[in-house]
Design a protein around this motif. Structure first.
Motif, mmCIF file in Angstrom:
data_model
loop_
_atom_site.group_PDB
_atom_site.id
_atom_site.type_symbol
_atom_site.label_atom_id
_atom_site.label_comp_id
_atom_site.label_asym_id
_atom_site.label_seq_id
_atom_site.Cartn_x
_atom_site.Cartn_y
_atom_site.Cartn_z
ATOM 1 N N UNK A 1 9.729 7.497 -4.573
ATOM 2 C CA UNK A 1 8.627 6.559 -4.455
ATOM 3 C C UNK A 1 9.007 5.222 -3.855
ATOM 4 N N UNK A 2 10.289 4.870 -3.877
ATOM 5 C CA UNK A 2 10.713 3.548 -3.411
ATOM 6 C C UNK A 2 10.236 3.224 -1.994
ATOM 7 N N UNK A 3 10.387 4.128 -1.011
ATOM 8 C CA UNK A 3 9.995 3.754 0.361
ATOM 9 C C UNK A 3 8.523 3.964 0.686
ATOM 10 N N UNK A 4 7.736 4.486 -0.230
ATOM 11 C CA UNK A 4 6.332 4.830 0.047
ATOM 12 C C UNK A 4 5.548 3.622 0.574
ATOM 13 N N UNK A 5 5.458 2.577 -0.225
ATOM 14 C CA UNK A 5 4.662 1.412 0.168
ATOM 15 C C UNK A 5 5.248 0.684 1.358
ATOM 16 N N UNK A 6 6.576 0.578 1.397
ATOM 17 C CA UNK A 6 7.224 -0.117 2.510
ATOM 18 C C UNK A 6 6.971 0.626 3.819
ATOM 19 N N UNK A 7 7.009 1.971 3.782
ATOM 20 C CA UNK A 7 6.752 2.736 5.003
ATOM 21 C C UNK A 7 5.346 2.477 5.516
ATOM 22 N N UNK A 8 4.347 2.620 4.640
ATOM 23 C CA UNK A 8 2.973 2.428 5.094
ATOM 24 C C UNK A 8 2.732 0.994 5.556
ATOM 25 N N UNK A 9 3.322 0.020 4.857
ATOM 26 C CA UNK A 9 3.142 -1.367 5.246
ATOM 27 C C UNK A 9 3.696 -1.657 6.628
ATOM 28 N N UNK A 10 4.935 -1.238 6.875
ATOM 29 C CA UNK A 10 5.570 -1.483 8.176
ATOM 30 C C UNK A 10 4.889 -0.662 9.262
ATOM 31 N N UNK A 11 4.533 0.591 8.944
ATOM 32 C CA UNK A 11 3.844 1.428 9.931
ATOM 33 C C UNK A 11 2.507 0.810 10.329
ATOM 34 N N UNK A 12 1.805 0.200 9.378
ATOM 35 C CA UNK A 12 0.535 -0.447 9.690
ATOM 36 C C UNK A 12 0.744 -1.624 10.632
ATOM 37 N N UNK B 1 5.880 4.233 -10.220
ATOM 38 C CA UNK B 1 6.718 3.075 -10.530
ATOM 39 C C UNK B 1 7.660 2.777 -9.372
ATOM 40 N N UNK B 2 8.187 3.822 -8.747
ATOM 41 C CA UNK B 2 9.054 3.629 -7.588
ATOM 42 C C UNK B 2 8.321 2.948 -6.445
ATOM 43 N N UNK B 3 7.061 3.313 -6.240
ATOM 44 C CA UNK B 3 6.259 2.676 -5.180
ATOM 45 C C UNK B 3 6.085 1.189 -5.464
ATOM 46 N N UNK B 4 5.715 0.882 -6.709
ATOM 47 C CA UNK B 4 5.450 -0.510 -7.081
ATOM 48 C C UNK B 4 6.711 -1.362 -6.953
ATOM 49 N N UNK B 5 7.835 -0.818 -7.375
ATOM 50 C CA UNK B 5 9.097 -1.564 -7.335
ATOM 51 C C UNK B 5 9.664 -1.625 -5.918
ATOM 52 N N UNK C 1 8.281 -1.246 -2.837
ATOM 53 C CA UNK C 1 7.565 -1.894 -1.739
ATOM 54 C C UNK C 1 8.022 -3.331 -1.512
ATOM 55 N N UNK C 2 8.011 -4.209 -2.516
ATOM 56 C CA UNK C 2 8.435 -5.590 -2.254
ATOM 57 C C UNK C 2 9.919 -5.724 -1.960
ATOM 58 N N UNK C 3 10.743 -4.958 -2.650
ATOM 59 C CA UNK C 3 12.197 -5.086 -2.467
ATOM 60 C C UNK C 3 12.602 -4.675 -1.055
ATOM 61 N N UNK C 4 12.149 -3.506 -0.617
ATOM 62 C CA UNK C 4 12.537 -3.021 0.709
ATOM 63 C C UNK C 4 11.918 -3.873 1.814
ATOM 64 N N UNK C 5 10.705 -4.370 1.586
ATOM 65 C CA UNK C 5 10.062 -5.214 2.601
ATOM 66 C C UNK C 5 10.834 -6.506 2.801
ATOM 67 N N UNK C 6 11.254 -7.127 1.713
ATOM 68 C CA UNK C 6 12.007 -8.377 1.818
ATOM 69 C C UNK C 6 13.394 -8.123 2.419
ATOM 70 N N UNK C 7 14.051 -7.071 1.967
ATOM 71 C CA UNK C 7 15.393 -6.756 2.481
ATOM 72 C C UNK C 7 15.369 -6.448 3.972
ATOM 73 N N UNK C 8 14.259 -5.889 4.438
ATOM 74 C CA UNK C 8 14.189 -5.496 5.845
ATOM 75 C C UNK C 8 13.527 -6.516 6.748
ATOM 76 N N UNK C 9 13.365 -7.752 6.280
ATOM 77 C CA UNK C 9 12.631 -8.758 7.054
ATOM 78 C C UNK C 9 13.230 -8.989 8.433
ATOM 79 N N UNK C 10 14.542 -8.923 8.564
ATOM 80 C CA UNK C 10 15.199 -9.210 9.838
ATOM 81 C C UNK C 10 15.485 -7.964 10.678
ATOM 82 N N UNK C 11 15.211 -6.802 10.139
ATOM 83 C CA UNK C 11 15.576 -5.558 10.827
ATOM 84 C C UNK C 11 14.480 -5.102 11.780
#
Length: 407
Positions: free
Chosen positions: A121-132, A68-72, A74-84
């Motif tokens: 789980x929160x940073x799991x998807x965001x990490x892999x997405x940005x790393x990719x 659940x942390x991964x699902x939630x 991934x989108x939140x951290x990706x959007x929040x970090x758009x400018x970073x």
């Protein structure tokens, strides 16, 4: 709606003072840490269940909390970090991941453990997405899928090496040491990223709200749906593999980790083959993988009665790990300005697959289908993913980004 914007990797890559291989290794260490945390949690579940005096069904909520942390997240951290800057995001994600796992190791009761697993789980998807995205930016277009696969190899190698080591540590010491080890690996990954990742600059012109355009892009949504449904069959088999080996194949408990290792070997080889297919044939290769998936899963019900045939079937099912990299690179083509969100959502989709497959498998068990029915559940999901692929192909007709390699 599909985007005709050029793929993300066509932009000039950020400057890197280090060889590409070293950068990819640093990113893969983070993937290794995440892989150990995600998959070892299943193998150490009986140990923390006993520690908190829980039945296994309730203890499994810790796995659900992480997903659940991964699902939630991934989108939140990706959007929040758009400018970073992406290199700073990766460091932050790894530190948050490590902190969540250390806190898990120090949990004094099960409710607090659930909270910490969710946070982990929160940073799991965001990490892999940005790393990719970082990995793809370092190489020419025709090599980007293999670059992404190098990052994903950290996770796949974790299923071969990391999980058995973590299981051995748990058996020799305590389950808390396993999560503490993950925290140390996350810190190591953060240090390596700080040392070797290219220093991209902050994207002041980026609009975090524009990232949400991914949610209105049919090609993005269909690509995510292919992963969510088509990959569920592999998880249906994986979730019940241990029980199948003990109750149907009738092997000694000491053999079970070795069979899981064979599964991990299949995932690792599948990841590499999928990357080659994606670089050479683009999204068309997803259809071939889904057809292969249906065939491999159809073999599984007939193989579970004997260890030798079971090992072959488990390896074949593991090769379905070819799909994630193909879909990840497709998202880079069609996401337009929503690269961060689309890349991160890919991992949310696969965690939903991790929920859908075992859930449907459980329903099949309740209906008396037996453990062999996991294969037929998987076949249905693979064919469902293939149907979604066909819908995406029809929708993409006339697009500047059809189903070949970026053309």
């Amino acid at each position: 709606m599909s985007s005709a914007l050029p793929p993300v990797s066509s932009a000039p890559p950020p400057a890197s003072r280090h060889p590409v291989g070293l950068v990819l290794l640093a990113l893969a260490v983070g993937g290794f840490a995440i892989g150990v945390a995600e998959f070892a949690a299943m193998s150490v579940l009986p140990h923390f269940a006993r520690g908190f005096d829980l039945d296994p069904a309730r203890a499994a909520h810790a796995i659900s909390a992480y997903a659940l942390g991964v699902v939630v997240g991934a989108p939140i951290l990706a959007v929040m970090g758009a400018r970073s800057p992406r290199w700073l995001l990766l460091i932050g994600f790894m530190l948050l991941f490590g902190l969540g796992n250390v806190a898990t190791a120090l949990s004094t009761n099960f409710p607090s453990m659930l909270v910490f697993r969710f946070l982990s789980g929160l940073p799991h998807g965001a990490y892999f997405g940005i790393a990719a995205l970082v990995a793809a930016s370092l190489v020419p277009l025709h090599l980007r899928a293999r670059s992404v696969a190098a990052v994903m190899s950290g996770l796949t190698v974790a299923t071969i090496v990391g999980v058995p080591i973590a299981t051995a540590i748990t058996q020799a010491l305590d389950w808390r040491w396993t999560f503490g080890l993950v925290g140390a690996l996350a810190l190591l990954a953060a240090i390596l990223v700080a040392l070797f990742a290219p220093r991209d600059t902050a994207r002041r012109s980026a609009n975090p709200w524009r990232e949400l355009d991914a949610l209105r892009n049919r090609q993005v949504l269909l690509t995510l749906a292919i992963g969510c449904i088509g990959f569920g069959g592999m998880f249906a088999v994986y979730a019940y593999l241990g029980s199948t080996l003990e109750n149907v194949t009738d092997v000694e408990p000491s053999v079970v980790p070795w069979v899981f290792g064979v599964f991990g070997l299949g995932i690792t080889i599948g990841n590499l083959v999928g990357a080659w297919l994606a670089d050479r044939f683009g999204m068309r290769s997803a259809a071939w993988v889904l057809l292969w998936s249906a065939a491999a899963l159809a073999v599984y019900p007939f193989a579970i009665g004997r260890l030798d045939t079971m090992i072959v079937a488990v390896f074949l099912v593991g090769t379905l790990g070819a799909l994630p990299t193909i879909l990840q690179t497709r998202l880079m083509d069609v996401a337009g300005d929503a690269q961060n969100l689309a890349a991160a959502l890919n991992h949310s989709a696969f965690n939903l697959a991790n929920a859908i497959g075992p859930y449907l498998g459980g329903l099949a068990l309740l209906q008396g289908g037996g453990f062999a029915s996991m294969g037929w559940v998987g076949v249905s999901l693979s064919l469902g993913g293939l149907a979604l692929w066909a819908m995406a192909k029809i929708d993409a007709r006339g697009s500047a980004l059809a189903f070949g390699r970026g053309v």
